[in-house]
Design an enzyme around this catalytic site. Structure first.
Site, PDB file in Angstrom:
ATOM      1  N   GLU A  87      12.631  -9.751   1.551  1.00 33.98           N
ATOM      2  CA  GLU A  87      11.891  -8.584   2.070  1.00 33.98           C
ATOM      3  C   GLU A  87      12.728  -7.330   1.857  1.00 33.98           C
ATOM      4  O   GLU A  87      13.922  -7.316   2.187  1.00 33.98           O
ATOM      5  CB  GLU A  87      11.634  -8.788   3.570  1.00 33.98           C
ATOM      6  CG  GLU A  87      10.967  -7.588   4.233  1.00 33.98           C
ATOM      7  CD  GLU A  87      10.745  -7.806   5.739  1.00 33.98           C
ATOM      8  OE1 GLU A  87      11.020  -8.907   6.249  1.00 33.98           O
ATOM      9  OE2 GLU A  87      10.309  -6.836   6.384  1.00 33.98           O
ATOM     10  N   ARG A  95      13.059   4.447  12.511  1.00 38.86           N
ATOM     11  CA  ARG A  95      11.784   5.173  12.524  1.00 38.86           C
ATOM     12  C   ARG A  95      10.949   4.751  13.742  1.00 38.86           C
ATOM     13  O   ARG A  95      11.503   4.251  14.710  1.00 38.86           O
ATOM     14  CB  ARG A  95      11.059   4.939  11.180  1.00 38.86           C
ATOM     15  CG  ARG A  95      11.916   5.386   9.984  1.00 38.86           C
ATOM     16  CD  ARG A  95      11.233   5.154   8.662  1.00 38.86           C
ATOM     17  NE  ARG A  95      10.023   5.971   8.543  1.00 38.86           N
ATOM     18  CZ  ARG A  95       9.105   5.789   7.595  1.00 38.86           C
ATOM     19  NH1 ARG A  95       9.263   4.839   6.698  1.00 38.86           N
ATOM     20  NH2 ARG A  95       8.034   6.570   7.554  1.00 38.86           N
ATOM     21  N   ASN A 149       8.024  -5.741  -0.897  1.00 33.09           N
ATOM     22  CA  ASN A 149       7.904  -4.615   0.026  1.00 33.09           C
ATOM     23  C   ASN A 149       6.423  -4.506   0.373  1.00 33.09           C
ATOM     24  O   ASN A 149       5.638  -3.925  -0.379  1.00 33.09           O
ATOM     25  CB  ASN A 149       8.415  -3.316  -0.605  1.00 33.09           C
ATOM     26  CG  ASN A 149       8.425  -2.170   0.393  1.00 33.09           C
ATOM     27  OD1 ASN A 149       7.854  -2.280   1.488  1.00 33.09           O
ATOM     28  ND2 ASN A 149       9.063  -1.069   0.029  1.00 33.09           N
ATOM     29  N   ALA A 190       3.177  -0.881   4.766  1.00 33.16           N
ATOM     30  CA  ALA A 190       2.607  -0.869   6.126  1.00 33.16           C
ATOM     31  C   ALA A 190       2.117  -2.246   6.567  1.00 33.16           C
ATOM     32  O   ALA A 190       2.129  -2.563   7.766  1.00 33.16           O
ATOM     33  CB  ALA A 190       1.461   0.142   6.187  1.00 33.16           C
ATOM     34  N   HIS A 233      12.803  -2.864   2.166  1.00 32.53           N
ATOM     35  CA  HIS A 233      12.219  -1.582   2.559  1.00 32.53           C
ATOM     36  C   HIS A 233      13.113  -0.468   2.043  1.00 32.53           C
ATOM     37  O   HIS A 233      14.346  -0.594   2.066  1.00 32.53           O
ATOM     38  CB  HIS A 233      12.045  -1.485   4.075  1.00 32.53           C
ATOM     39  CG  HIS A 233      11.096  -2.524   4.583  1.00 32.53           C
ATOM     40  ND1 HIS A 233       9.732  -2.427   4.411  1.00 32.53           N
ATOM     41  CD2 HIS A 233      11.321  -3.703   5.193  1.00 32.53           C
ATOM     42  CE1 HIS A 233       9.157  -3.511   4.914  1.00 32.53           C
ATOM     43  NE2 HIS A 233      10.100  -4.302   5.394  1.00 32.53           N
ATOM     44  N   ILE A 234      12.476   0.587   1.596  1.00 29.72           N
ATOM     45  CA  ILE A 234      13.201   1.744   1.063  1.00 29.72           C
ATOM     46  C   ILE A 234      13.878   2.498   2.203  1.00 29.72           C
ATOM     47  O   ILE A 234      15.057   2.841   2.126  1.00 29.72           O
ATOM     48  CB  ILE A 234      12.209   2.654   0.298  1.00 29.72           C
ATOM     49  CG1 ILE A 234      11.604   1.884  -0.879  1.00 29.72           C
ATOM     50  CG2 ILE A 234      12.888   3.939  -0.168  1.00 29.72           C
ATOM     51  CD1 ILE A 234      10.342   2.519  -1.452  1.00 29.72           C
ATOM     52  N   ARG A 254       7.240   0.341  13.399  1.00 36.27           N
ATOM     53  CA  ARG A 254       7.848  -0.144  12.146  1.00 36.27           C
ATOM     54  C   ARG A 254       8.982  -1.142  12.404  1.00 36.27           C
ATOM     55  O   ARG A 254       9.589  -1.663  11.478  1.00 36.27           O
ATOM     56  CB  ARG A 254       8.384   1.031  11.318  1.00 36.27           C
ATOM     57  CG  ARG A 254       7.302   1.961  10.831  1.00 36.27           C
ATOM     58  CD  ARG A 254       7.855   3.042   9.916  1.00 36.27           C
ATOM     59  NE  ARG A 254       6.999   4.213   9.940  1.00 36.27           N
ATOM     60  CZ  ARG A 254       5.898   4.371   9.179  1.00 36.27           C
ATOM     61  NH1 ARG A 254       5.553   3.450   8.315  1.00 36.27           N
ATOM     62  NH2 ARG A 254       5.170   5.465   9.285  1.00 36.27           N
ATOM     63  N   ARG A 308       5.017  10.867  -2.616  1.00 36.21           N
ATOM     64  CA  ARG A 308       4.723  10.589  -1.214  1.00 36.21           C
ATOM     65  C   ARG A 308       5.968  10.805  -0.353  1.00 36.21           C
ATOM     66  O   ARG A 308       7.004  10.164  -0.601  1.00 36.21           O
ATOM     67  CB  ARG A 308       4.284   9.122  -1.102  1.00 36.21           C
ATOM     68  CG  ARG A 308       4.143   8.619   0.301  1.00 36.21           C
ATOM     69  CD  ARG A 308       4.092   7.095   0.338  1.00 36.21           C
ATOM     70  NE  ARG A 308       3.905   6.643   1.695  1.00 36.21           N
ATOM     71  CZ  ARG A 308       4.187   5.417   2.128  1.00 36.21           C
ATOM     72  NH1 ARG A 308       4.658   4.507   1.289  1.00 36.21           N
ATOM     73  NH2 ARG A 308       4.005   5.105   3.370  1.00 36.21           N
ATOM     74  N   HIS A 325       4.035  -4.625   9.008  1.00 33.94           N
ATOM     75  CA  HIS A 325       3.983  -4.487  10.464  1.00 33.94           C
ATOM     76  C   HIS A 325       2.672  -4.976  11.074  1.00 33.94           C
ATOM     77  O   HIS A 325       2.511  -4.949  12.288  1.00 33.94           O
ATOM     78  CB  HIS A 325       4.194  -3.015  10.851  1.00 33.94           C
ATOM     79  CG  HIS A 325       5.264  -2.335  10.045  1.00 33.94           C
ATOM     80  ND1 HIS A 325       6.572  -2.770  10.037  1.00 33.94           N
ATOM     81  CD2 HIS A 325       5.224  -1.279   9.178  1.00 33.94           C
ATOM     82  CE1 HIS A 325       7.290  -1.998   9.224  1.00 33.94           C
ATOM     83  NE2 HIS A 325       6.492  -1.091   8.690  1.00 33.94           N
ATOM     84  N   TYR A 346      11.128   8.748   0.991  1.00 31.91           N
ATOM     85  CA  TYR A 346      11.063   7.729  -0.058  1.00 31.91           C
ATOM     86  C   TYR A 346      11.646   8.173  -1.405  1.00 31.91           C
ATOM     87  O   TYR A 346      11.660   7.378  -2.346  1.00 31.91           O
ATOM     88  CB  TYR A 346       9.608   7.277  -0.246  1.00 31.91           C
ATOM     89  CG  TYR A 346       9.007   6.673   1.010  1.00 31.91           C
ATOM     90  CD1 TYR A 346       9.500   5.485   1.532  1.00 31.91           C
ATOM     91  CD2 TYR A 346       7.953   7.298   1.681  1.00 31.91           C
ATOM     92  CE1 TYR A 346       8.970   4.932   2.687  1.00 31.91           C
ATOM     93  CE2 TYR A 346       7.409   6.748   2.834  1.00 31.91           C
ATOM     94  CZ  TYR A 346       7.924   5.561   3.334  1.00 31.91           C
ATOM     95  OH  TYR A 346       7.400   5.009   4.479  1.00 31.91           O
ATOM     96  N   PRO A 360       0.787  -1.231   0.000  1.00 34.03           N
ATOM     97  CA  PRO A 360       0.000   0.000   0.000  1.00 34.03           C
ATOM     98  C   PRO A 360       0.821   1.283   0.000  1.00 34.03           C
ATOM     99  O   PRO A 360       1.846   1.370   0.669  1.00 34.03           O
ATOM    100  CB  PRO A 360      -0.829  -0.104   1.292  1.00 34.03           C
ATOM    101  CG  PRO A 360      -0.141  -1.115   2.134  1.00 34.03           C
ATOM    102  CD  PRO A 360       0.501  -2.078   1.170  1.00 34.03           C
ATOM    103  N   ASN A 361       0.340   2.211  -0.782  1.00 26.11           N
ATOM    104  CA  ASN A 361       0.870   3.577  -0.899  1.00 26.11           C
ATOM    105  C   ASN A 361       2.173   3.658  -1.686  1.00 26.11           C
ATOM    106  O   ASN A 361       2.656   4.757  -1.960  1.00 26.11           O
ATOM    107  CB  ASN A 361       1.039   4.230   0.489  1.00 26.11           C
ATOM    108  CG  ASN A 361      -0.275   4.299   1.228  1.00 26.11           C
ATOM    109  OD1 ASN A 361      -1.241   4.828   0.697  1.00 26.11           O
ATOM    110  ND2 ASN A 361      -0.338   3.747   2.422  1.00 26.11           N
TER     111      ASN A 361
HETATM  112  C1  DQA Z   1       8.277   0.935   3.839  1.00 28.72           C
HETATM  113  C2  DQA Z   1       8.337   1.157   5.344  1.00 28.72           C
HETATM  114  C3  DQA Z   1       6.969   0.965   5.980  1.00 28.72           C
HETATM  115  O1  DQA Z   1       7.062   1.158   7.386  1.00 28.72           O
HETATM  116  C4  DQA Z   1       5.983   1.954   5.411  1.00 28.72           C
HETATM  117  O2  DQA Z   1       4.697   1.719   5.936  1.00 28.72           O
HETATM  118  C5  DQA Z   1       5.957   1.967   3.928  1.00 28.72           C
HETATM  119  C6  DQA Z   1       7.208   1.813   3.184  1.00 28.72           C
HETATM  120  C7  DQA Z   1       9.617   1.241   3.150  1.00 28.72           C
HETATM  121  O3  DQA Z   1       9.806   0.763   2.036  1.00 28.72           O
HETATM  122  O4  DQA Z   1      10.446   1.970   3.699  1.00 28.72           O
HETATM  123  O5  DQA Z   1       4.930   2.203   3.316  1.00 28.72           O
HETATM  124  O6  DQA Z   1       7.974  -0.430   3.593  1.00 28.72           O
END
Ligand code: DQA
Length: 139
Positions: free
Chosen positions: A95, A104, A71, A74, A97-98, A108, A17, A77, A22, A9-10
């Site tokens: 797995e 953070r 990835n 959210a 994450h950016i 997270r 964003r 978590h 990011y 998501p997102n």
């Molecule tokens: C994320 C880290 C997550 O905590 C966050 O909710 C994201 C992006 C990252 O790639 O850094 O949406 O997965």
């Protein structure tokens, strides 16, 4: 080698964003660069904001790909369902994450995916995906 990148998501909003966290590049632009860089690797990309769709795609990927770069954003978590899907399928999942999720908020720091991932790459910006692809290519 056939690899599928799955974004949660997102992450469809990458580029606009929270650019300080990011970056300013859309995933589509970055994905084109990855396809050019890893010409020998068959790369596919899927994004959804919906938890069940991510689970469906992971299950389907089992038959289609040599590995998945995930990835879950959210859902990382929160989602026992995505964690179970990673455990259920036979192909390796890396797995990514950016951002460095450990630098953070506390919420997270928990991942439902890590325990069943082949490995974890966190905090290298979009290059996290590049490193994840390389992790499948090293012999
Ligand atoms: C994320 C880290 C997550 O905590 C966050 O909710 C994201 C992006 C990252 O790639 O850094 O949406 O997965």
């Amino acid at each position: 080698m056939k690899l599928l990148i799955i974004n949660g998501p997102n992450l469809n909003l990458l580029g606009t964003r929270e650019p300080d966290t990011y970056g300013k590049e859309s995933f589509e632009d970055y994905f084109s660069k990855l396809q050019f860089k890893f010409r020998e690797t068959e790369l596919s990309y899927y994004q959804s904001n919906i938890e069940g769709e991510l689970i469906d795609r992971l299950q389907q990927a089992d038959m289609e790909f040599d590995g998945v770069i995930l990835n879950a954003a959210a859902y990382t978590h929160t989602s026992i369902g995505i964690g179970d899907a990673v455990k259920a399928i036979g192909i390796p999942v890396v797995e990514v994450h950016i951002s460095n999720t450990f630098s953070r908020e506390q919420f997270r720091h928990k991942s439902y995916i890590s325990a069943n991932a082949k490995g974890i790459i966190i905090g290298f910006g979009l290059s996290s995906y590049d490193l994840a692809i390389n992790s499948f290519l090293i012999k």
